[in-house]
Scaffold this active site. Structure first.
Site, mmCIF file in Angstrom:
data_model
loop_
_atom_site.group_PDB
_atom_site.id
_atom_site.type_symbol
_atom_site.label_atom_id
_atom_site.label_comp_id
_atom_site.label_asym_id
_atom_site.label_seq_id
_atom_site.Cartn_x
_atom_site.Cartn_y
_atom_site.Cartn_z
ATOM 1 N N GLU A 68 8.223 -18.738 -24.262
ATOM 2 C CA GLU A 68 7.757 -17.440 -24.749
ATOM 3 C C GLU A 68 8.893 -16.415 -24.800
ATOM 4 O OE1 GLU A 68 3.017 -17.307 -23.836
ATOM 5 O OE2 GLU A 68 4.306 -16.611 -22.222
ATOM 6 N N GLU B 209 -0.280 -23.774 -25.894
ATOM 7 C CA GLU B 209 -1.121 -23.242 -24.833
ATOM 8 C C GLU B 209 -2.434 -22.769 -25.440
ATOM 9 O OE1 GLU B 209 0.692 -20.350 -22.299
ATOM 10 O OE2 GLU B 209 2.521 -21.548 -21.985
#
Length: 402
Positions: A192, A266
């Site tokens: 991320e 995710e």
């Protein structure tokens, strides 16, 4: 740390992408000849030259005691998964500079080997930053002994520390790659990063760091809507992180990254809790099932984050900080996450309902017939009441620390 995606941010991103990213400027994938998970001309994954949908779930070996690894992985296999995903905590594996630990709950080779015994492939996410609601995002606290430390950057002392860790860690696991007979089919670069920065040179160095140490399997990055544009690395497959609205998220991803398969790295099955919050976060089964079907309708691969959360042992729970409220929000010890398996590894209603979708929509008839029986939940023991007779102020313990 993760942030909820808001539609206004998604709209701004779409506008940016449509005006600035009309076509890819980099070759979409660096695919090593030896790697077994590849992307074909039909924009789908292939494994050993055959079409392959990644059906994965996240489980962190360092949040589950080793005695339960096999039980949890078997329940994931019985659900219909063909892959598991795990983060790697740098701060546990290298608690002191140059001192490495791969024993007990950190015996990552043993964990990966059990997955292979059960017929599960592995996606490895070694950071160095992992978020994961984990202390300092998995980075070791001793980094901060350097007053000039600039983490997640090309700052030389930081990169030197990363290289030393990866020298050790990749040497520990590279023989377990699928191309060498093991189960590891993909490795993630950073985590991320687009929500944190946009230094392309840093991401190139992180990509090259794993390649130069012998990783030949497919490389990926993962980002949420806040960072999906800037979070990638040249030649590395972008994957998305989200909880709902799969169709719109994948539409954005396809615009950013053409000629590549879709994957949600995710797919948030629930959410984590902070100390002081009134309620345990719950993600309803109906919403999760609806989004799961959207993912399947998009012909995308998926990774439930998390499938089994486990426990933040010791003081390794991470924290968020709300800038607007100047509020520090530490994560609780439990990492139950309202996940598909509970913190104690129990089968949940969420597990059973999602498994029905797997049987009806995902698995072949042959795969359904060969699914293992769902293991029973572990027996529970009541230990009675524990009375606390004494205590010590936290600050009073500082004199005992080195």
């Amino acid at each position: 740390m993760r942030y909820f995606c808001i539609w206004l941010a998604v709209g701004v991103l779409l506008l940016y992408v449509f005006t600035h990213h009309s076509s890819p400027t980099e070759p979409i994938l660096l695919q090593h000849q030896q790697g077994v998970l590849k992307v074909n001309h039909r924009n789908e994954f292939t494994l050993f030259e055959k079409p392959f949908r990644i059906r994965s779930g996240a489980i962190h070996y360092f949040r589950v005691v080793p005695q339960y690894w096999r039980d949890r992985l078997l329940k994931m296999k019985a659900f219909g998964l063909n892959t598991i995903e795990t983060y790697v905590p740098w701060n546990l594996h290298e608690p002191l500079p140059g001192k490495f630990d791969y024993t007990g709950i950190l015996n990552v080779r043993e964990f990966i080997s059990i997955a292979q015994e059960l017929g599960l492939y592995v996606i490895l996410r070694p950071g160095p930053y992992i978020c994961a609601e984990w202390e300092f995002g998995g980075m070791p606290s001793w980094l901060l002994s350097d007053k000039n430390m600039n983490v997640r950057s090309t700052y030389k002392p930081f990169m030197d520390a990363i290289y030393r860790f990866l020298d050790s860690f990749i040497a520990e696991v590279k023989s377990l790659q699928a191309s060498k007979g093991g189960p590891i089919i993909a490795v993630q670069v950073e985590n991320e990063y687009g929500s944190y920065g946009s230094d392309e040179e840093y991401m190139r160095l992180m990509r090259d760091a794993v390649i130069n140490r012998g990783i030949v399997e497919l490389l990926v990055t993962s980002d949420n809507s806040e960072g999906i544009v800037h979070g990638g690395a040249p030649g590395v497959l972008k994957t998305y992180n989200f909880q709902g609205h799969a169709k719109s998220h994948f539409s954005l991803l396809k615009r950013i990254q053409k000629n590549a398969p879709l994957m949600v790295m995710e797919f948030w099955s629930g959410w984590f809790d902070h100390w002081g919050e009134k309620y345990h976060h719950i993600h309803t089964i109906s919403h999760l099932v609806t989004t799961f079907k959207e993912i399947l309708n998009s012909d995308a691969s998926f990774n439930f984050y998390v499938f089994h959360g486990g426990t933040n042992f010791g003081f390794m729970n991470g924290a968020n900080y709300d800038d607007m409220l100047s509020l520090y929000m530490p994560t609780v010890t439990s990492y139950d996450y309202d996940a598909v398996l509970s913190e104690s590894g129990d089968i949940t209603d969420k597990y059973l309902e999602l498994r029905k979708v797997m049987v009806e929509r995902v698995l072949t008839a042959k795969e359904v017939k060969t699914l293992p029986e769902i293991p029973q939940s572990s027996k529970k023991i009541h230990y009675g009441t524990v009375k606390m007779n004494s205590s010590i102020d936290l600050l009073d313990t500082l004199i005992y620390l080195d």
